[in-house]
Design a protein around this motif. Structure first.
Motif, PDB file in Angstrom:
ATOM      1  N   ALA A 295      11.996  -4.840  -7.402  1.00 28.65           N
ATOM      2  CA  ALA A 295      11.390  -5.798  -8.129  1.00 28.65           C
ATOM      3  C   ALA A 295       9.916  -5.828  -7.183  1.00 28.65           C
ATOM      4  O   ALA A 295       9.931  -5.802  -6.001  1.00 28.65           O
ATOM      5  N   ALA A 296       8.968  -6.061  -8.073  1.00 28.43           N
ATOM      6  CA  ALA A 296       7.452  -6.200  -7.464  1.00 28.43           C
ATOM      7  C   ALA A 296       7.629  -7.622  -6.509  1.00 28.43           C
ATOM      8  O   ALA A 296       8.012  -8.510  -6.829  1.00 28.43           O
ATOM      9  N   SER A 297       6.636  -7.527  -5.298  1.00 32.28           N
ATOM     10  CA  SER A 297       6.694  -8.754  -4.771  1.00 32.28           C
ATOM     11  C   SER A 297       5.780  -9.635  -5.304  1.00 32.28           C
ATOM     12  O   SER A 297       4.785  -9.178  -6.023  1.00 32.28           O
ATOM     13  N   THR A 298       5.830 -10.872  -5.129  1.00 33.98           N
ATOM     14  CA  THR A 298       4.985 -11.865  -5.433  1.00 33.98           C
ATOM     15  C   THR A 298       3.416 -11.834  -4.911  1.00 33.98           C
ATOM     16  O   THR A 298       2.901 -12.463  -5.309  1.00 33.98           O
ATOM     17  N   ASN A 299       3.736 -11.356  -3.777  1.00 31.44           N
ATOM     18  CA  ASN A 299       2.547 -11.141  -2.866  1.00 31.44           C
ATOM     19  C   ASN A 299       1.818 -10.000  -3.171  1.00 31.44           C
ATOM     20  O   ASN A 299       2.235  -8.833  -2.846  1.00 31.44           O
ATOM     21  N   ARG A 300       0.920  -9.687  -4.050  1.00 35.59           N
ATOM     22  CA  ARG A 300       0.082  -8.577  -4.703  1.00 35.59           C
ATOM     23  C   ARG A 300      -0.281  -7.693  -3.399  1.00 35.59           C
ATOM     24  O   ARG A 300      -0.453  -6.515  -3.685  1.00 35.59           O
TER      25      ARG A 300
ATOM     26  N   VAL B 131       0.996  -6.796  -0.882  1.00 37.61           N
ATOM     27  CA  VAL B 131       1.983  -5.873  -0.324  1.00 37.61           C
ATOM     28  C   VAL B 131       2.147  -4.805  -1.187  1.00 37.61           C
ATOM     29  O   VAL B 131       2.143  -3.566  -0.926  1.00 37.61           O
ATOM     30  N   ASP B 132       1.970  -4.950  -2.594  1.00 37.01           N
ATOM     31  CA  ASP B 132       2.029  -4.172  -3.420  1.00 37.01           C
ATOM     32  C   ASP B 132       1.018  -3.210  -3.781  1.00 37.01           C
ATOM     33  O   ASP B 132       0.776  -1.981  -4.004  1.00 37.01           O
ATOM     34  N   GLU B 133      -0.430  -3.780  -3.540  1.00 38.42           N
ATOM     35  CA  GLU B 133      -1.646  -3.037  -3.817  1.00 38.42           C
ATOM     36  C   GLU B 133      -2.517  -3.350  -2.651  1.00 38.42           C
ATOM     37  O   GLU B 133      -3.591  -3.847  -2.797  1.00 38.42           O
ATOM     38  N   PRO B 134      -2.407  -2.775  -1.366  1.00 38.04           N
ATOM     39  CA  PRO B 134      -3.085  -2.841  -0.233  1.00 38.04           C
ATOM     40  C   PRO B 134      -4.607  -2.227  -0.470  1.00 38.04           C
ATOM     41  O   PRO B 134      -5.510  -2.857  -0.135  1.00 38.04           O
TER      42      PRO B 134
END
Length: 53
Positions: free
Chosen positions: A2-7, A9-12
């Motif tokens: 699942a994608a993290s709620t902290n974007r 982390v997913d899209e540095p």
């Protein structure tokens, strides 16, 4: 996974671009002149319960 709620982390790379865009914008602002300083006068009557001292 699942994608993290902290974007960040997913899209540095996207966060880095946004930070750079903000830094560029901030650098483009004129300096605040020294005589533009002000004092905010707040009393306990204005903000009951505040620890102003």
């Amino acid at each position: 996974m699942a994608a993290s709620t902290n974007r960040a982390v997913d899209e540095p790379a996207r966060l880095s671009q946004m930070r750079q865009a903000y830094a560029d914008w901030y650098a483009s602002l004129p300096a605040v002149p020294p005589d533009a300083d002000c004092d905010l006068v707040v009393t306990e009557r204005d903000m009951p319960g505040a620890h102003l001292r």
